[in-house]
Design an enzyme around this catalytic site. Structure first.
Site, PDB file in Angstrom:
ATOM      1  N   HIS A  20       0.834  -1.203   0.000  1.00 42.30           N
ATOM      2  CA  HIS A  20       0.000   0.000   0.000  1.00 42.30           C
ATOM      3  C   HIS A  20       0.872   1.257   0.000  1.00 42.30           C
ATOM      4  CE1 HIS A  20      -3.174  -2.565   2.232  1.00 42.30           C
ATOM      5  NE2 HIS A  20      -3.669  -2.318   1.022  1.00 42.30           N
ATOM      6  N   LYS A  44     -16.910  -5.400   6.049  1.00 45.31           N
ATOM      7  CA  LYS A  44     -15.827  -6.315   6.419  1.00 45.31           C
ATOM      8  C   LYS A  44     -15.644  -6.298   7.931  1.00 45.31           C
ATOM      9  CE  LYS A  44     -12.770  -5.848   2.398  1.00 45.31           C
ATOM     10  NZ  LYS A  44     -11.405  -5.490   2.011  1.00 45.31           N
ATOM     11  N   ARG A  93      -2.196  -6.227  -7.606  1.00 44.26           N
ATOM     12  CA  ARG A  93      -1.064  -7.075  -7.260  1.00 44.26           C
ATOM     13  C   ARG A  93      -0.848  -8.156  -8.301  1.00 44.26           C
ATOM     14  NH1 ARG A  93      -3.745  -7.767  -1.679  1.00 44.26           N
ATOM     15  NH2 ARG A  93      -4.984  -8.926  -3.125  1.00 44.26           N
ATOM     16  N   SER A 131      -3.248  -7.462   2.994  1.00 40.94           N
ATOM     17  CA  SER A 131      -3.580  -7.263   4.413  1.00 40.94           C
ATOM     18  C   SER A 131      -4.128  -8.539   5.026  1.00 40.94           C
ATOM     19  CB  SER A 131      -4.604  -6.134   4.563  1.00 40.94           C
ATOM     20  OG  SER A 131      -4.050  -4.904   4.190  1.00 40.94           O
TER      21      SER A 131
END
Length: 167
Positions: A20, A44, A93, A131
């Site tokens: 990040h 979440k 990614r 994460s």
């Protein structure tokens, strides 16, 4: 770099990773101002509370004076439009991210036709970091110092200890 373009980099950042941070650095080279928008995360279950995530992000972006950190809840569209954002930064990614991000960009274009989505990839050494992986490794007692800044690593360790002791 476009001096007068405000970009928004949204995410949950639970926790912020070196990947990040790399995307933030790249965004500062392209845009005059960047807001890292920390999502309240109503959809979440987060390990860290909103204020903790904001503090971690602020520590991480301290070297970049053109970066602000704000929280948001509700539609990202409302946040971006209210701030006058002209670009939305999304980190990619791997190919597996692309399908979801491509659909999200299409939906965002429909909601905010005046805002462009810009995909940035982190450096090769950070492309596999997420994460979710960092949280899982930390909770299972693994070392995460290669994936997050020292201050985030300390916070993760403290959070895991508190979870284990029931504090």
């Amino acid at each position: 770099m476009s001096q007068n373009v405000l970009a928004i980099y949204p995410g949950t950042f639970d926790p912020i990773t070196l990947g990040h941070e790399d995307v933030v650095r790249r965004a500062t080279q392209l845009f005059g101002s960047v807001i890292v928008a920390v999502a309240a995360g109503h959809h979440k279950k987060t390990l860290f509370g909103l204020e903790e995530r904001i503090e971690m992000v602020r520590e991480a972006v301290r070297p970049y004076p053109q970066v602000q950190v704000e929280s948001f809840s509700g539609l990202l569209r409302d946040f971006v439009v209210a701030r006058g954002g002209k670009a939305m930064v999304r980190g990619l990614r791997a190919v597996t991210d692309f399908d979801y991000e491509f659909q999200l960009a299409g939906m965002n274009r429909s909601l905010m036709p005046e805002v462009e989505t810009v995909f940035l990839t982190p450096s090769d050494k950070f492309q596999f970091i997420s994460s979710t992986f960092v949280r899982e490794i930390a909770v299972l007692g693994g070392e995460v110092d290669k994936f997050v800044s020292p201050s985030v690593c300390e916070r993760l360790s403290a959070k895991v200890r508190a979870m284990q002791t029931g504090a």
